[in-house]
Design an enzyme around this catalytic site. Structure first.
Site, short mmCIF file in Angstrom:
data_model
loop_
_atom_site.label_atom_id
_atom_site.label_comp_id
_atom_site.label_asym_id
_atom_site.label_seq_id
_atom_site.Cartn_x
_atom_site.Cartn_y
_atom_site.Cartn_z
N TRP A 129 0.81 -1.22 0.00
CA TRP A 129 0.00 0.00 0.00
C TRP A 129 0.84 1.27 0.00
O TRP A 129 0.32 2.35 -0.22
CB TRP A 129 -0.90 0.00 1.25
N LYS A 153 -2.60 -8.77 -7.00
CA LYS A 153 -3.23 -8.88 -5.69
C LYS A 153 -2.63 -7.71 -4.88
O LYS A 153 -1.49 -7.74 -4.46
CB LYS A 153 -2.90 -10.23 -5.03
N HIS A 154 -3.45 -6.67 -4.75
CA HIS A 154 -2.95 -5.48 -4.07
C HIS A 154 -3.24 -5.58 -2.57
O HIS A 154 -4.02 -6.43 -2.13
CB HIS A 154 -3.62 -4.23 -4.67
N ALA A 155 -2.61 -4.67 -1.79
CA ALA A 155 -2.88 -4.63 -0.35
C ALA A 155 -4.36 -4.32 -0.12
O ALA A 155 -4.97 -3.57 -0.88
CB ALA A 155 -2.01 -3.56 0.29
N SER A 156 -4.90 -4.90 0.96
CA SER A 156 -6.36 -4.82 1.13
C SER A 156 -6.85 -3.42 1.51
O SER A 156 -8.04 -3.16 1.46
CB SER A 156 -6.81 -5.84 2.16
N GLY A 205 6.91 -6.12 -0.39
CA GLY A 205 6.21 -6.10 0.89
C GLY A 205 7.09 -6.60 2.01
O GLY A 205 8.32 -6.47 1.98
N GLU A 227 10.99 -7.83 -3.43
CA GLU A 227 11.52 -6.54 -2.98
C GLU A 227 10.93 -6.33 -1.59
O GLU A 227 9.74 -6.06 -1.45
CB GLU A 227 11.13 -5.45 -3.98
N CYS A 261 10.47 1.61 1.97
CA CYS A 261 11.51 0.61 2.21
C CYS A 261 12.90 1.22 2.07
O CYS A 261 13.83 0.80 2.74
CB CYS A 261 11.32 -0.58 1.28
N GLU A 358 13.19 -3.15 10.95
CA GLU A 358 12.80 -2.03 10.10
C GLU A 358 11.73 -1.23 10.84
O GLU A 358 10.72 -1.80 11.28
CB GLU A 358 12.24 -2.55 8.77
O1 LIG Z 1 8.94 1.04 -0.28
C1 LIG Z 1 9.76 1.05 -1.19
C2 LIG Z 1 10.06 2.29 -1.98
C3 LIG Z 1 9.91 2.02 -3.38
C4 LIG Z 1 10.34 3.14 -4.26
O2 LIG Z 1 10.51 4.28 -3.85
O3 LIG Z 1 10.51 2.82 -5.41
#
Ligand SMILES: O=CCCC(=O)O
Length: 453
Positions: A129, A153-156, A205, A227, A261, A358
């Site tokens: 998301w 399948k996207h985040a709910s 995710g 990723e 991320c 994280e």
């Molecule tokens: O959460 C990951 C970042 C992805 C991005 O900025 O391409």
């Protein structure tokens, strides 16, 4: 599926979930679509990506508002995300043919030997998301132009975004079944991966979700790209230009309300500049405008849900209990919605969550180091390996250190950011495989050797 606006805590929309029969139907249609889609000249597929980019730009406000409502992204950042999606479509429209051109090899006299890049079929993408349009487009653009078909399948919490993406691609002229959204709960994902019609999987995710998808894919001998999370080091050397470095550091940690991320998460700072850097980081964090994500002045919006904010706060509390010093922030804001303030932690013990895990929100952990060697040791003291940055006025020194950091990408004097032109992905528990650029479009193709004697 209920969509809760994280800025207010109110349910703003409800979507009906798809069930196993809907998945069955979608897989049938995806398989049929692939048969004709793979035969379409690549030039035509590229032109459709150009149309998708135009549609995205025309509907930028509408889609940005949708994103803001569903997951709380500050509106200007949401508009920026739609622009980036248009860019990735244009990038692959321009470069796909060059990336996928047949490659000729040295061969014995009288024979011709080459590698051709042929599509695999339906690819299932499980997406998060936090960048609800971008993460999907960076999968969809290269794969559709390569001749694959997509199942999402996207985040709910972002079903509206998922359906809007399907709409963009259909309105651009892609065949109806070349890209389909499945509004399914996570427990139907494994069944889809088990199905022979799905040829490969990709997930952006969390680690546990990635591990589940990669295991199910491995069991059926299907390739996957993962990723996953990151705990990127932001290494500040004694010769860094501090004014710029502080300004960029504040953004690197708090972009997307801290939910990225590749946000800088661990600040590794040389003793000579430590005090000045920390006071600048704290001042910068406190100066950020936190609030209503529909307001153009807002820099940090809500966290995407109350649960996610509670998890983040728990990590902060446990880090402080373990001995970290809270320099600023550290308490959810006393208002409706999932608002967490930009937070800075120092003196973080090695075993505290802020050092080990994280933290997916606007929380910076700062570490003091005495020299380059210790900086590298600290930067690499993590199981993650997505990105990292080095800040120094000596470019050669920066480049040397970049090679010593264990990560999928290291930027010198620049905030880590994904870019359609360069490979993106991690090492360690940040995942495997690459997205974007030539590397990304070649993940889900059959590199077929053709030898003609
Ligand atoms: O959460 C990951 C970042 C992805 C991005 O900025 O391409």
């Amino acid at each position: 599926m209920d969509v809760v606006d994280p800025a207010t805590g109110e349910t703003v929309e409800t979507y009906e979930e798809d069930d196993a029969a809907d998945v069955e139907d979608a897989l049938d249609r995806a398989e049929a679509a692939f048969d004709s889609w793979r035969e379409r000249p690549r030039r035509e597929r590229e032109e459709l990506l150009v149309s998708a980019a135009e549609i995205l730009r025309d509907r930028k406000s509408e889609y940005a508002e949708l994103m803001t409502r569903e997951m709380g992204k500050p509106i200007e950042q949401a508009e920026g995300e739609i622009e980036k999606c248009a860019w990735v479509c244009e990038h692959y429209a321009e470069f796909a043919s060059a990336y996928l051109e047949d490659e000729y090899h040295p061969s014995p006299p009288g024979s011709e030997v080459k590698t051709s890049y042929e599509p695999l079929g339906p690819v299932l993408a499980v997406m998060p998301w936090n960048f609800p349009f971008w993460q999907v487009f960076r999968f969809a653009a290269p794969n559709l132009v390569a001749g694959n078909v997509g199942l999402l399948k996207h985040a709910s919490n972002v079903p509206g975004c998922a359906l809007a993406i399907e709409e963009v691609l259909r309105d651009a002229g892609f065949p109806e079944d070349a890209f389909q959204t499945l509004l399914i709960p996570s427990d139907l994902v494994e069944d889809a991966i088990d199905d022979d019609r799905v040829k490969a999987t990709t997930l952006t995710g969390s680690g546990p979700a990635g591990s589940a998808v990669a295991s199910a894919s491995g069991k059926r001998i299907k390739k996957s790209v993962l990723e996953l999370g990151g705990s990127d080091p932001f290494v500040v050397l004694d010769d860094a230009d501090l004014e710029t470095t502080i300004e960029e550091g504040v953004w690197a940690r708090n972009q997307n309300s801290g939910q990225s991320c590749i946000a800088a998460k661990r600040f590794v700072v040389h003793d000579d500049v430590y005090d000045e850097f920390v006071s600048g980081l704290v001042e910068g964090a406190e100066a950020l405008t936190v609030g209503d994500p529909t307001d153009r002045d807002t820099e940090v919006g809500p966290q995407a849900s109350a649960d996610l904010m509670a998890e983040l706060h728990d990590q902060v509390e446990r880090s402080v209990e373990a001995g970290a010093t809270l320099e600023t922030g550290g308490e959810p804001l006393d208002r409706d919605g999932a608002f967490y303030p930009p937070t800075v932690l120092t003196d973080v013990p090695d075993d505290a969550p802020a050092a080990r895990d994280e933290l997916f929100g606007p929380v910076a952990a700062v570490f003091r180091v005495d020299d380059e060697e210790e900086a590298i040791e600290r930067a690499n003291d993590t199981r993650f390996g997505l990105g990292g940055s080095v800040w120094t006025t000596d470019r050669e020194r920066g480049e040397r250190l970049a090679h010593e950091i264990d990560a999928g990408c290291v930027y010198v004097n620049r905030v880590v950011a994904s870019d359609p032109r360069v490979p993106f992905g991690g090492v360690g528990i940040s995942g495997f495989g690459r997205e974007l650029s030539e590397a990304g479009i070649k993940e889900f193709v059959n590199r077929k050797t053709v030898w003609v004697q």
